[in-house]
Design a protein around this motif. Structure first.
Motif, PDB file in Angstrom:
ATOM      1  N   LEU A   1       0.844  -1.187   0.000  1.00  0.00           N
ATOM      2  CA  LEU A   1       0.000   0.000   0.000  1.00  0.00           C
ATOM      3  C   LEU A   1       0.881   1.239   0.000  1.00  0.00           C
ATOM      4  O   LEU A   1       1.741   1.407   0.869  1.00  0.00           O
ATOM      5  N   GLY A   2       0.673   2.100  -0.982  1.00  0.00           N
ATOM      6  CA  GLY A   2       1.358   3.383  -1.014  1.00  0.00           C
ATOM      7  C   GLY A   2       0.428   4.473  -0.524  1.00  0.00           C
ATOM      8  O   GLY A   2      -0.742   4.514  -0.901  1.00  0.00           O
ATOM      9  N   ILE A   3       0.930   5.354   0.349  1.00  0.00           N
ATOM     10  CA  ILE A   3       0.074   6.382   0.921  1.00  0.00           C
ATOM     11  C   ILE A   3       0.712   7.765   0.826  1.00  0.00           C
ATOM     12  O   ILE A   3       1.917   7.918   0.604  1.00  0.00           O
TER      13      ILE A   3
ATOM     14  N   GLY B   1       6.450   9.925  11.984  1.00  0.00           N
ATOM     15  CA  GLY B   1       6.944   8.557  11.943  1.00  0.00           C
ATOM     16  C   GLY B   1       6.237   7.693  10.920  1.00  0.00           C
ATOM     17  O   GLY B   1       6.674   6.570  10.649  1.00  0.00           O
ATOM     18  N   SER B   2       5.144   8.201  10.342  1.00  0.00           N
ATOM     19  CA  SER B   2       4.452   7.439   9.303  1.00  0.00           C
ATOM     20  C   SER B   2       5.323   7.374   8.047  1.00  0.00           C
ATOM     21  O   SER B   2       6.086   8.293   7.755  1.00  0.00           O
ATOM     22  N   VAL B   3       5.199   6.299   7.311  1.00  0.00           N
ATOM     23  CA  VAL B   3       6.001   6.129   6.104  1.00  0.00           C
ATOM     24  C   VAL B   3       5.087   5.926   4.905  1.00  0.00           C
ATOM     25  O   VAL B   3       3.874   5.754   5.041  1.00  0.00           O
ATOM     26  N   GLY B   4       5.682   5.932   3.704  1.00  0.00           N
ATOM     27  CA  GLY B   4       4.889   5.906   2.481  1.00  0.00           C
ATOM     28  C   GLY B   4       4.508   4.539   1.976  1.00  0.00           C
ATOM     29  O   GLY B   4       3.687   4.428   1.068  1.00  0.00           O
ATOM     30  N   VAL B   5       5.089   3.474   2.533  1.00  0.00           N
ATOM     31  CA  VAL B   5       4.772   2.126   2.075  1.00  0.00           C
ATOM     32  C   VAL B   5       4.439   1.230   3.262  1.00  0.00           C
ATOM     33  O   VAL B   5       5.177   1.201   4.259  1.00  0.00           O
TER      34      VAL B   5
ATOM     35  N   LYS C   1      -5.586  -7.776   5.899  1.00  0.00           N
ATOM     36  CA  LYS C   1      -6.212  -7.678   7.230  1.00  0.00           C
ATOM     37  C   LYS C   1      -5.385  -6.832   8.181  1.00  0.00           C
ATOM     38  O   LYS C   1      -5.923  -6.101   9.013  1.00  0.00           O
ATOM     39  N   SER C   2      -4.062  -6.932   8.099  1.00  0.00           N
ATOM     40  CA  SER C   2      -3.182  -6.146   8.963  1.00  0.00           C
ATOM     41  C   SER C   2      -1.981  -5.688   8.153  1.00  0.00           C
ATOM     42  O   SER C   2      -1.625  -6.300   7.137  1.00  0.00           O
ATOM     43  N   TRP C   3      -1.349  -4.599   8.635  1.00  0.00           N
ATOM     44  CA  TRP C   3      -0.289  -3.946   7.877  1.00  0.00           C
ATOM     45  C   TRP C   3       0.883  -3.581   8.772  1.00  0.00           C
ATOM     46  O   TRP C   3       0.717  -3.391   9.982  1.00  0.00           O
ATOM     47  N   ALA C   4       2.057  -3.462   8.154  1.00  0.00           N
ATOM     48  CA  ALA C   4       3.268  -3.044   8.867  1.00  0.00           C
ATOM     49  C   ALA C   4       4.075  -2.130   7.960  1.00  0.00           C
ATOM     50  O   ALA C   4       4.060  -2.294   6.727  1.00  0.00           O
ATOM     51  N   PRO C   5       4.801  -1.157   8.533  1.00  0.00           N
ATOM     52  CA  PRO C   5       5.632  -0.268   7.709  1.00  0.00           C
ATOM     53  C   PRO C   5       6.649  -1.063   6.899  1.00  0.00           C
ATOM     54  O   PRO C   5       7.211  -2.048   7.373  1.00  0.00           O
ATOM     55  N   SER C   6       6.897  -0.606   5.672  1.00  0.00           N
ATOM     56  CA  SER C   6       7.846  -1.296   4.798  1.00  0.00           C
ATOM     57  C   SER C   6       8.525  -0.278   3.901  1.00  0.00           C
ATOM     58  O   SER C   6       8.429  -0.344   2.677  1.00  0.00           O
TER      59      SER C   6
ATOM     60  N   THR D   1       8.016  10.426   2.369  1.00  0.00           N
ATOM     61  CA  THR D   1       7.878  10.336   0.922  1.00  0.00           C
ATOM     62  C   THR D   1       6.526   9.741   0.539  1.00  0.00           C
ATOM     63  O   THR D   1       6.167   8.653   0.979  1.00  0.00           O
ATOM     64  N   LEU D   2       5.778  10.466  -0.277  1.00  0.00           N
ATOM     65  CA  LEU D   2       4.490   9.986  -0.792  1.00  0.00           C
ATOM     66  C   LEU D   2       4.754   8.939  -1.867  1.00  0.00           C
ATOM     67  O   LEU D   2       5.573   9.145  -2.757  1.00  0.00           O
ATOM     68  N   THR D   3       4.044   7.797  -1.793  1.00  0.00           N
ATOM     69  CA  THR D   3       4.228   6.713  -2.756  1.00  0.00           C
ATOM     70  C   THR D   3       2.947   6.502  -3.554  1.00  0.00           C
ATOM     71  O   THR D   3       1.869   6.333  -2.984  1.00  0.00           O
ATOM     72  N   TYR D   4       3.080   6.516  -4.887  1.00  0.00           N
ATOM     73  CA  TYR D   4       1.926   6.439  -5.778  1.00  0.00           C
ATOM     74  C   TYR D   4       1.647   5.045  -6.337  1.00  0.00           C
ATOM     75  O   TYR D   4       0.493   4.655  -6.503  1.00  0.00           O
ATOM     76  N   CYS D   5       2.692   4.311  -6.714  1.00  0.00           N
ATOM     77  CA  CYS D   5       2.472   3.110  -7.518  1.00  0.00           C
ATOM     78  C   CYS D   5       3.617   2.123  -7.357  1.00  0.00           C
ATOM     79  O   CYS D   5       4.683   2.460  -6.826  1.00  0.00           O
ATOM     80  N   PHE D   6       3.391   0.890  -7.841  1.00  0.00           N
ATOM     81  CA  PHE D   6       4.381  -0.183  -7.738  1.00  0.00           C
ATOM     82  C   PHE D   6       4.384  -1.002  -9.023  1.00  0.00           C
ATOM     83  O   PHE D   6       3.406  -1.031  -9.770  1.00  0.00           O
ATOM     84  N   THR D   7       5.482  -1.721  -9.235  1.00  0.00           N
ATOM     85  CA  THR D   7       5.534  -2.767 -10.256  1.00  0.00           C
ATOM     86  C   THR D   7       6.662  -3.715  -9.895  1.00  0.00           C
ATOM     87  O   THR D   7       7.410  -3.483  -8.930  1.00  0.00           O
ATOM     88  N   GLN D   8       6.800  -4.796 -10.657  1.00  0.00           N
ATOM     89  CA  GLN D   8       7.896  -5.730 -10.452  1.00  0.00           C
ATOM     90  C   GLN D   8       8.536  -6.061 -11.783  1.00  0.00           C
ATOM     91  O   GLN D   8       7.892  -6.081 -12.828  1.00  0.00           O
ATOM     92  N   LYS D   9       9.851  -6.319 -11.732  1.00  0.00           N
ATOM     93  CA  LYS D   9      10.613  -6.665 -12.934  1.00  0.00           C
ATOM     94  C   LYS D   9      11.848  -7.438 -12.500  1.00  0.00           C
ATOM     95  O   LYS D   9      12.562  -7.017 -11.575  1.00  0.00           O
TER      96      LYS D   9
END
Length: 413
Positions: free
Chosen positions: A79-81, A89-93, A101-106, A114-122
């Motif tokens: 999740l990017g926020i 202390g909040s982070v962007g990912v 169901k549950s989340w942790a900072p990554s 830093t605001l995070t908009y999007c993701f991909t993999q390669k």
């Protein structure tokens, strides 16, 4: 044989099946649909009911809609926020290992805030598009680093991958101005602008790879396509309204392209050459304002400002065999016949027409709708999956404003 046809209610249009709110992002993992806006909601029954959670997520003090992007890689969801307005202390990912169901900072290694908009993999690596360029992780988000500083202080709107090439769309000073598309062939170590054919200061909001062709969407009904890996782009928006119609999302399902925008949902069956509205069941005040389309099970989900719409994939998937106009209307015999459990139905249109292709049982009761939309002239093929039906005689009927025909087929299990 004369067949009496009776109508019945079938799932042949878009609907909001549950109590979902509008979402800024969508993804799926297994049979779970996940949406994000002010916190996260997930559904284990294809959108009929939603469960809201902020477990592990920061509280938004003044930006309630802080979610910006959702992405699934393997068994993890990211999740990017927008961290502005969240506690210090909040982070962007944030990362979930239990289907949302549950989340942790990554975000270890990212500049704080830093605001995070999007993701991909390669190549097994995870990439994050942020307001400060591109970050890369080689260990599924445990640590992040910048492969280069070329795109520093530039906001990344979207990603796309084609073979060895990684594409990014870049926002400008605002969401309506941009810097077009950049490409890298070495996982972000170097970047080159690939904008020939795209007007200056264009923001590409979303991109998709369609069998090696890259499509990008922008404001005012613009869809661009490159067939040479970004060397040049052409505009393909025939049928799309262009007045203040931002196209925020594009996706590929089977052999069709689907876009969501201010004016609803449009589909192309011919690689973007033409587009038709696909808004059956969508309220007139609904707007699709974010890059939020996903597939879960046999359903397509698209997030609007009034809720998350759902439609059976079979209702948004039809194969365009040829764009050459036929001399007349034609409905072919299904093949194979008899069949179990799938068969293909081919039909031809001499001109652009609104088409209904319906299935009836031996009593004349409507049991499925395969096509219910406007199509361009050409030859089309639709697959009928009868896995949920019992053996017996069935009829299929095509209806246009100028033509109607019915044929018989046999299902043997």
């Amino acid at each position: 044989t004369n067949l009496a046809i009776f109508s019945s209610s079938v799932n042949a249009q878009w609907s909001i099946p549950g109590d979902s709110a509008g979402a800024f992002a969508l993804t799926s993992i297994g049979n779970v649909v996940i949406s994000a806006k002010a916190g996260v909601s997930y559904s284990t029954n294809y959108g009929v009911t939603w469960i809201y959670t902020v477990n592990g997520l920061p509280f938004a003090n003044w930006i309630s809609d802080y979610a910006r992007g959702l992405y699934t890689k393997g068994g993890s969801v990211y999740l990017g926020i927008n961290v502005k307005g969240t506690p210090p202390g909040s982070v962007g990912v944030y990362k979930s290992l239990d289907s949302g169901k549950s989340w942790a900072p990554s975000a270890n290694g990212m500049i704080p805030g830093t605001l995070t908009y999007c993701f991909t993999q390669k190549d097994g690596n995870l990439f994050a598009g942020t307001e400060d360029g591109v970050y890369m992780s080689t260990n599924d988000g445990a640590n992040w680093f910048k492969p280069s500083t070329v795109l520093d202080e530039k906001s990344i709107s979207c990603f796309c991958v084609n073979g060895n090439t990684l594409f990014v769309g870049i926002l400008g000073a605002s969401v309506t101005t941009g810097l077009g598309v950049y490409a890298s062939t070495n996982n972000g170590q170097t970047w080159s602008a690939v904008n020939y054919g795209i007007p200056p200061q264009t923001t590409i909001y979303s991109m998709v790879n369609y069998n090696g062709f890259i499509f990008g969407t922008s404001a005012n009904g613009q869809v661009y396509r490159t067939t040479n890996n970004g060397a040049s782009w052409i505009l393909l928006n025939n049928g799309i309204p262009t007045f203040y119609n931002f196209i925020y999302s594009i996706a590929k399902f089977n052999n069709n392209l689907l876009i969501s925008c201010n004016d609803g949902i449009f589909i192309s069956t011919n690689q973007g050459q033409s587009w038709v509205a696909h808004n059956q069941g969508i309220r007139e005040d609904a707007q699709f304002e974010h890059d939020a389309i996903t597939l879960c099970g046999n359903y397509v989900f698209a997030a609007s400002n009034i809720g998350i719409y759902r439609r059976d994939l079979n209702q948004v998937s039809i194969q365009n065999i040829s764009t050459i106009a036929s001399h007349s209307y034609k409905l072919s015999q299904n093949f194979p016949n008899p069949f179990n459990p799938t068969t293909k139905i081919r039909f031809e249109l001499p001109k652009s027409s609104f088409v209904e292709l319906k299935i009836y049982n031996s009593l004349g009761k409507e049991v499925d709708v395969l096509v219910n939309e406007k199509l361009s002239a050409g030859v089309f093929e639709k697959t009928f999956n009868a896995s949920k039906f019992s053996s017996g005689v069935y009829f299929y009927k095509i209806i246009t404003e100028d033509f109607a025909e019915t044929k018989k087929m046999l299902l043997i299990k």
